[in-house]
Design a protein around this motif. Structure first.
Motif, PDB file in Angstrom:
ATOM      1  N   UNK A 153       0.409  -0.841   0.044  1.00 40.94           N
ATOM      2  CA  UNK A 153       0.283  -0.117  -0.192  1.00 40.94           C
ATOM      3  C   UNK A 153       0.946   1.220  -0.119  1.00 40.94           C
ATOM      4  N   UNK A 154       1.381   1.260   0.593  1.00 42.67           N
ATOM      5  CA  UNK A 154       3.035   2.171   0.278  1.00 42.67           C
ATOM      6  C   UNK A 154       3.426   2.178  -0.896  1.00 42.67           C
ATOM      7  N   UNK A 155       3.643   1.338  -0.768  1.00 36.80           N
ATOM      8  CA  UNK A 155       4.898   1.097  -2.226  1.00 36.80           C
ATOM      9  C   UNK A 155       3.949   1.638  -3.831  1.00 36.80           C
ATOM     10  N   UNK A 156       2.481   1.576  -3.433  1.00 44.50           N
ATOM     11  CA  UNK A 156       1.802   1.864  -4.998  1.00 44.50           C
ATOM     12  C   UNK A 156       1.916   3.384  -4.269  1.00 44.50           C
ATOM     13  N   UNK A 196       2.316   2.632 -11.054  1.00 44.43           N
ATOM     14  CA  UNK A 196       2.314   1.369 -12.134  1.00 44.43           C
ATOM     15  C   UNK A 196       2.837   2.971 -13.807  1.00 44.43           C
ATOM     16  N   UNK A 197       2.896   3.701 -13.141  1.00 42.53           N
ATOM     17  CA  UNK A 197       3.132   4.163 -14.928  1.00 42.53           C
ATOM     18  C   UNK A 197       4.882   5.692 -14.636  1.00 42.53           C
ATOM     19  N   UNK A 223      -0.566 -10.297  -6.306  1.00 46.23           N
ATOM     20  CA  UNK A 223      -1.973 -10.128  -6.389  1.00 46.23           C
ATOM     21  C   UNK A 223      -1.834  -8.905  -7.601  1.00 46.23           C
ATOM     22  N   UNK A 224      -2.798  -9.443  -8.373  1.00 45.96           N
ATOM     23  CA  UNK A 224      -2.452  -8.014  -9.504  1.00 45.96           C
ATOM     24  C   UNK A 224      -2.194  -6.008  -8.861  1.00 45.96           C
ATOM     25  N   UNK A 225      -3.715  -6.614  -7.828  1.00 45.07           N
ATOM     26  CA  UNK A 225      -3.258  -5.252  -7.478  1.00 45.07           C
ATOM     27  C   UNK A 225      -2.331  -4.408  -6.685  1.00 45.07           C
ATOM     28  N   UNK A 226      -1.891  -5.050  -6.525  1.00 44.43           N
ATOM     29  CA  UNK A 226      -0.194  -4.838  -5.515  1.00 44.43           C
ATOM     30  C   UNK A 226       0.132  -4.418  -6.556  1.00 44.43           C
ATOM     31  N   UNK A 276      -0.154 -11.011 -18.968  1.00 42.87           N
ATOM     32  CA  UNK A 276      -1.266 -10.513 -19.570  1.00 42.87           C
ATOM     33  C   UNK A 276      -1.457  -9.109 -18.933  1.00 42.87           C
ATOM     34  N   UNK A 277      -1.486  -8.616 -18.181  1.00 40.61           N
ATOM     35  CA  UNK A 277      -1.156  -7.697 -17.425  1.00 40.61           C
ATOM     36  C   UNK A 277       0.695  -6.196 -17.471  1.00 40.61           C
ATOM     37  N   UNK A 278       1.431  -6.751 -17.973  1.00 37.05           N
ATOM     38  CA  UNK A 278       2.640  -6.015 -17.994  1.00 37.05           C
ATOM     39  C   UNK A 278       2.465  -5.069 -18.828  1.00 37.05           C
ATOM     40  N   UNK A 279       1.233  -4.897 -20.011  1.00 33.72           N
ATOM     41  CA  UNK A 279       1.409  -3.824 -20.655  1.00 33.72           C
ATOM     42  C   UNK A 279       0.882  -2.250 -20.005  1.00 33.72           C
ATOM     43  N   UNK A 280       0.620  -2.769 -19.070  1.00 31.79           N
ATOM     44  CA  UNK A 280      -0.312  -1.237 -17.961  1.00 31.79           C
ATOM     45  C   UNK A 280       0.890  -0.766 -17.424  1.00 31.79           C
TER      46      UNK A 280
END
Length: 820
Positions: free
Chosen positions: A290-293, A321-322, A311-314, A342-346
């Protein structure tokens, strides 16, 4: 003038007969360096030039650094006193070093006491920027000596079990880097056991940006607010300890909504999981990150943490993410499939991703790595648009068949590592046409693999891929020909044998063909002007022919080609002696030890160097062996010639005719026109109906008649039977013996006389003069042996074989056999 001499020479100063120090002048920056390391010095030498700018007195026997030790060396900017038994610094030890920027005091015996570190010992070091106090044996930090170091930027300090940076450190306003890890440079481990909230409290007024605290395996307790004073921190390395993954991630709360360059939490897991609830420490969850994000961080590494779950939400959450550009999650224990890919393109700015070396833990069931990615043996992976490095090697799990992998968003991709993933049946990889570095080692290709998949790759590794292409594929130049830009090609461990690898791009520099089954160099090295190394180790090379050796030597002269040959067992037989000498002398061989194993003619194992040393003795042995063979051959020829001459001289006419016959000269074969009768028919009285009613009608009373000699018709009255038989056979071109059981059992012996007369008439001038016609149950094995020894098998016909066709074919075959 002295300055010019120092540029050209290295001056050695001596005291008595013992060499003390070396002086070196560096022309680039105009500095004079005094190297006094490893001289067993007990004190700082005072006879050095006063204008030296760098002094190395490391690895000596200094125990005390006395006052004014460097007073005359006011130009020093670098001072190395590492690795001495130094236990005391006198108050004025560094007096006059106003220009010193780097001081190294590591691996000494300086305790954290005022006797070792007097109050003003660093007073004159106002320009110091780098200080190293690692591995000094201190148990706390002498903060009272640090206030004068106002320009200090990098501090490398020893680790202590319970570190606290006292008030003196608050004056280090320029401090940017603090490293408490001496493992790599000086050996040993980290002794820190706990980090408390007050550990870095005095550094809250500094501008510390980098904190390095690695390999503290005894560190298991860390209070949550320990990093709170370090608000300017941009790089954090806190690796290989027992804090726990969740606890380490929770230390990041002071940096929420801030920018950071690097966060390394490698190997921060708890070694022992005692309760089931502690298993959560092996997962990256929404709560733990939660802090890293909420931190805009460029590089994150969580390798070697035995993580089982992500977890994907992690991770897929802004600003993390950006902002993320580098992510290293290798050497973990991720269970389940890799559907998360499949989600690493984000991760829109990600440039480096490594998820390699995922191990299996027996307590966690494992699915196939690509199970959810494809159901039709085609895998599609969409990558972040800025990704340059993608590593996903050695993903443990069950083997699986994937025919095609499609990568999307690869216009910036430079390196793809997919080695050792147990992929079988690969035929194509799409999207890697512009990638420069590709590693597919350990996967199994289909025989129809399309190498256009990485036609622009400069580094390509296909190690242990079971490349078993048909020879026609190589002959048609359609295997490696698409590799137009390859410079480093590894096709080792593929059981390749006598297959020409050409054409390979002439851009090739390194070619690894080791651990295959080649018995020679499979390429013409002269065709590759940039090739500098071929690895042919552990193949089946016994020797190289002269043409191959000449090409190798020429390639060495042109582009300094080197050839690795270790692991081959050579033949040191007599015919390969020139190869053995070449192997020892040629500069093209990479190995410095040229004593390769080789086998002599007698099967003895030896070394090529040993053979080369005694090559004259081996040459004499080989020459003597050859001369013995030649001598024996000449003697046999001479002895045979003498016998032939003797035999021929006693029968010259006979052997002259035999020689003419051998070459078809002087011989005129007889034809039916040379005889009164074409065929003599020998028969027993009981076979007269067959002879007169069938044979005579088929051969004599037909459109193309032949004249037959029939004893009952053509022998004149009064002529003895024996004379009639002999005359009939003599005046006939060939004889047809109609043999039945009655013929063979004739008590009058006329039938046997007929056989003997026919046998006596046999001559080389009339091929196949006797033809046998078997009647009734008579078989070939019933015929007299003397007849079988003369009559060819094709000249024996059986009437029984032609029953049911009105004997037409029988008489046609008889005419054909007789040649009429």
């Amino acid at each position: 003038m002295l300055r010019t001499l120092l540029v050209l020479l290295t001056v050695k100063l001596s005291q008595g007969n013992e060499q003390i120090c070396d002086l070196h002048f560096e022309r680039q920056n105009g500095s004079l360096f005094a190297d006094c390391s490893r001289r067993k010095l007990l004190q700082v030498p005072d006879y050095l030039p006063e204008n030296i700018t760098a002094l190395d007195i490391s690895e000596n026997d200094l125990t005390v650094l006395k006052n004014n030790a460097f007073d005359k060396f006011g130009n020093l900017i670098y001072l190395n006193i590492n690795m001495n038994p130094l236990s005391k610094l006198e108050p004025e030890a560094f007096r006059g070093l106003f220009n010193l920027t780097k001081l190294l005091l590591a691996r000494n015996k300086l305790q954290s006491s005022r006797s070792c570190f007097p109050n003003n010992v660093f007073r004159d070091l106002v320009s110091l920027q780098t200080l190293n106090l690692e591995k000094t044996g201190m148990d706390s930090y002498p903060d009272w000596v640090f206030p004068p170091l106002v320009k200090l930027r990098s501090l490398f300090i020893d680790s202590v079990p319970d570190p606290v940076f006292g008030p003196g450190f608050s004056k280090l306003a320029s401090l940017k880097l603090l490293q408490m890890d001496s493992r790599f440079m000086y050996g040993g481990g980290c002794s820190i056991e706990k980090l408390k909230n007050e550990t870095f409290q005095s550094l809250n007024e500094t501008k510390l940006e980098v904190l390095v605290l690695n390999h503290c395996s005894n560190l298991h307790y860390c209070e949550p607010g320990v990093l709170e004073p370090l608000m300017s921190l941009t790089e954090l390395e806190l690796t290989h300890n027992q804090i726990g993954n969740h606890n380490a991630l929770h230390l990041l709360y002071p940096f929420v909504n801030r920018n950071m360059r690097k966060i390394w939490f490698n190997g921060t897991f708890k070694y022992e999981v005692q309760h089931e609830k502690e298993l959560v420490d092996r997962a990256l969850t929404k709560e733990s990150t939660r802090y890293l994000n909420k931190i805009c961080v460029t590089e994150v590494s969580v390798r070697e943490n035995r993580l089982y779950l992500v977890e994907l939400a992690s991770i897929y959450k802004d600003p993390f993410e950006s902002c993320l550009k580098v992510l290293d999650a290798s050497e973990n224990y991720f269970a389940g499939d890799l559907g998360v890919l499949l989600f690493i393109a984000r991760l829109s700015n990600l440039e480096y991703l490594d998820c390699s070396l995922q191990r299996i833990d027996g307590d966690f069931p494992r699915k196939r790595s690509f199970e959810t990615l494809s159901e039709n043996n085609i895998v599609s992976v969409t990558l972040p648009p800025k990704l340059r490095y993608f590593g996903i090697t050695d993903i443990s799990g069950a083997t699986h068949t994937v025919q095609e992998i499609v990568f999307l968003n690869t216009h910036n991709l430079e390196t793809v590592l997919l080695a050792s993933n147990s992929l079988f049946g690969l035929t194509r990889l799409r999207g890697l046409e512009n990638v420069s570095n590709v590693d597919l080692s350990g996967n199994k290709f289909d025989s129809e693999f399309n190498f256009h998949s990485f036609e622009n790759a400069t580094h390509l590794s296909l190690r242990n891929c079971k490349l078993q292409f048909s020879p026609s594929s190589f002959t048609n130049n359609n295997v490696f020909s698409p590799l137009k830009s390859v410079r480093y090609l590894d096709v080792s461990l593929n059981e390749l044998t006598d297959i020409p690898l050409s054409p390979i791009s002439n851009t090739i520099i390194h070619l690894n063909l080791s651990h295959n089954e080649f018995d020679t160099i499979p390429i013409e090295t002269i065709d590759y002007p940039h090739l500098i190394l071929i690895d042919m180790s552990f193949n089946l090379i016994g020797q190289l022919d002269k043409a191959t050796r000449a090409n190798l030597d020429l390639s060495f002269e042109k582009n300094n080609l080197k050839l690795i040959l270790k692991g081959n067992t050579f033949s040191c037989s007599c015919e390969n002696l020139d190869f053995t000498l070449w192997l020892v002398d040629t500069p093209v061989i990479y190995e410095t030890d040229r004593n390769f194993p080789c086998i002599l003619d007698n099967g003895t194992m030896t070394g090529t160097v040993d053979v080369a040393k005694h090559h004259e003795r081996l040459f004499r042995y080989c020459t003597g062996k050859m001369m013995l063979s030649i001598t024996v051959t000449i003697m046999v020829v001479m002895f045979t010639s003498i016998i032939v001459v003797y035999v021929v001289s006693n029968n010259p006419v006979r052997y002259r005719n035999a020689l003419l016959k051998l070459f078809g000269l002087g011989i005129q074969y007889l034809t039916p026109k040379d005889f009164d009768f074409t065929l003599y028919i020998g028969y027993f009285d009981a076979d007269i109906p067959l002879v007169y009613q069938k044979l005579r009608h088929a051969l004599e009373l037909c459109n193309h008649p032949v004249r037959l000699f029939l004893k009952d018709r053509d022998v004149l009255p009064g002529v003895p039977i024996a004379d009639g038989i002999i005359c009939g056979i003599t005046y006939s071109w060939k004889s047809v013996l109609v043999i039945s059981d009655d013929f063979l059992q004739d008590l009058s012996q006329w039938s046997q006389f007929t056989i003997d007369a026919a046998l006596y008439s046999v001559t080389d001038l009339i091929p196949n003069r006797i033809i046998v016609l078997l009647v009734g149950p008579v078989q070939v094995e019933d015929l007299p042996e003397r007849l079988l020894n003369v009559v060819e098998e094709d000249c024996i016909l059986s009437v029984e074989d032609y029953q049911g066709d009105e004997d037409c074919n029988l008489w046609k075959d008889l005419r054909k056999t007789a040649g009429v």
